[in-house]
Design a protein around this motif. Structure first.
Motif, PDB file in Angstrom:
ATOM      1  N   HIS A  82      53.839  86.191  62.885  1.00  0.00           N
ATOM      2  CA  HIS A  82      53.508  87.457  62.069  1.00  0.00           C
ATOM      3  C   HIS A  82      55.199  87.831  61.248  1.00  0.00           C
ATOM      4  O   HIS A  82      55.637  89.080  61.316  1.00  0.00           O
ATOM      5  N   HIS A 185      42.709  92.673  64.707  1.00  0.00           N
ATOM      6  CA  HIS A 185      43.648  92.519  65.819  1.00  0.00           C
ATOM      7  C   HIS A 185      43.341  94.013  66.542  1.00  0.00           C
ATOM      8  O   HIS A 185      42.604  94.906  66.099  1.00  0.00           O
ATOM      9  N   HIS A 213      43.161  84.861  64.699  1.00  0.00           N
ATOM     10  CA  HIS A 213      43.794  85.857  65.113  1.00  0.00           C
ATOM     11  C   HIS A 213      42.888  87.189  65.611  1.00  0.00           C
ATOM     12  O   HIS A 213      41.774  86.917  64.977  1.00  0.00           O
ATOM     13  N   ASN A 235      45.187  83.135  68.840  1.00  0.00           N
ATOM     14  CA  ASN A 235      46.293  84.035  69.151  1.00  0.00           C
ATOM     15  C   ASN A 235      45.831  85.103  70.179  1.00  0.00           C
ATOM     16  O   ASN A 235      44.619  85.556  69.972  1.00  0.00           O
TER      17      ASN A 235
HETATM   18 ZN   LIG Z   1      47.912  88.336  64.549  1.00  0.00          ZN
END
Ligand SMILES: [Zn+2]
Length: 289
Positions: A82, A185, A213, A235
Motif C-alpha cells: 500500500h 480489510h 487483499h 495478503n
Molecule cells: Zn491491502
C-alpha cells in the motif's frame, strides 16, 4: 534467497498456487513468517505496509527484512505494501525491496494509470516489480474501510471491472494487480459477499497474476476457489497478528498465578502462535489442505 515479486508470482502461476504475503510489524512477526516458510519449504512474501510506519519505522524494519530474506533457505520477496506515493515507493526500491505496491485506487482512473506507470518505469529500471490496485476493497456493513476511500460506492463501482483491468494492465505495464471482488480489510463483522467468478473474468482479460487483499477470515474453500480462478498473492495480516495477541494474553493469564511476567516469554509465545497460523495459511494457499 531474495527474489523479485515477478519471479515469485511466476513460479506460483506455473503451479496454480498463491503465495502468502504477510505484513511484518516487528521481529516476532518477521521471524514467525520466515521460519514457517522454511519449515514448509515454500516461497513467501514479507511485506511492510506504509501505513504501519506508525507502529514501527520503515528504516528499522527494511534492513532486517532484507537480511532475513537473503539468509532464508526459501525464495523470499521483500515487498512494500500500500505505497501511497511515487516517493515512498522509490524509497522502498532504493532500500532494496524487490516489489512495491502503488495504491492509486482511490484516485480517478486516469490518475491511477499515470501514477502506476511512473512507479513501474522506475521500478523496472531498478529490477523491482510492481503491484497496483484497481477497484476498492469494499466494506459496506462489514469490517474496516480503507483509509481515504469512499464508503458511499455502490458494489458495482467498487468491484474491479474486467475490461478496465485489461486496459489498465496494458497501459501501465504493471506486474500484478490487486482486485476487488468483495473482500475488505480488517475484521469481518458480517459474512462478505464474494463474486469469485469475477476473478476468472479479470484473469482472462488482464492475463497477469492477481492479488487478494482483505482475505483474513475467509473459509479455506473460498480462498482456494479464488486461487483456482487466478489469485496468485494473498495478503494476510489481521488474523495472524490477532493469533499472536491471543497467545500473549493467554500467557499473561497463566503467569497471573505467580505474578512473574518475563516479557521475552510473552513475545515468544506470540511468535510461536503466529508461526503456527502462518504455516496453516501457506498450506491453504498452496492448495495442500
Ligand atoms: Zn491491502
Amino acid at each position: 534467497m531474495l527474489v523479485t515479486l515477478k519471479e515469485i508470482l511466476e513460479t506460483a502461476e506455473g503451479k496454480g498456487q498463491a503465495v502468502g504475503a504477510f505484513n511484518c510489524t516487528g521481529l516476532e512477526s518477521l521471524m514467525a513468517v520466515i521460519s514457517a516458510a522454511e519449515e514448509l519449504n515454500h516461497p513467501v512474501i514479507i511485506q511492510f505496509a506504509e501505513g504501519h510506519g506508525k507502529l514501527i519505522d520503515f528504516d528499522i524494519m527494511a534492513p532486517i527484512m532484507l537480511s532475513f530474506a537473503h539468509k532464508a533457505t526459501v525464495p523470499v520477496c521483500v515487498h512494500f505494501d500500500h505505497g501511497e506515493s511515487f516517493d515512498s515507493c522509490k524509497k522502498a526500491i532504493d532500500a532494496g525491496f524487490t516489489g512495491v505496491m502503488i495504491d492509486g485506487s482511490s484516485l480517478p482512473y486516469e490518475e491511477n494509470i499515470a501514477l502506476t506507470a511512473k512507479v513501474v518505469e522506475y521500478a523496472h529500471e531498478k529490477g523491482a516489480s510492481v503491484e497496483a490496485e484497481l477497484g476498492s476493497m469494499y466494506a459496506s456493513e462489514v469490517g474496516a474501510i480503507e483509509p481515504g476511500k469512499n464508503q458511499e460506492l455502490s458494489t458495482e463501482d467498487a468491484y474491479t471491472d474486467p475490461d478496465q483491468a485489461k486496459e489498465f494492465t496494458e497501459r501501465t505495464g504493471v506486474d500484478a494487480l490487486a482486485v476487488s471482488f468483495g473482500t475488505s480489510h480488517g475484521v469481518y463483522l458480517t459474512k462478505p459477499v464474494l463474486d469469485l467468478d469475477r476473478v476468472t473474468l479479470i484473469k482472462e482479460k488482464a492475463g497477469i497474476p492477481l492479488v487478494m487483499h482483505g482475505g483474513s477470515g475467509l473459509t479455506t474453500s473460498e480462498f482456494q476457489t479464488a486461487i483456482r480462478n487466478g489469485i496468485r498473492k494473498v495478503n494476510y495480516y489481521t488474523y495472524m497478528i490477532m493469533e499472536g495477541g491471543k497467545a500473549a494474553a493467554d500467557y499473561v493469564k497463566q503467569a497471573d498465578d505467580q505474578g512473574i511476567y518475563f516479557f521475552h516469554d510473552i513475545m515468544n509465545a506470540a511468535r510461536d502462535a503466529m508461526k503456527k497460523q502462518v504455516m496453516e495459511e501457506i498450506r491453504v494457499f498452496a492448495l495442500e489442505k
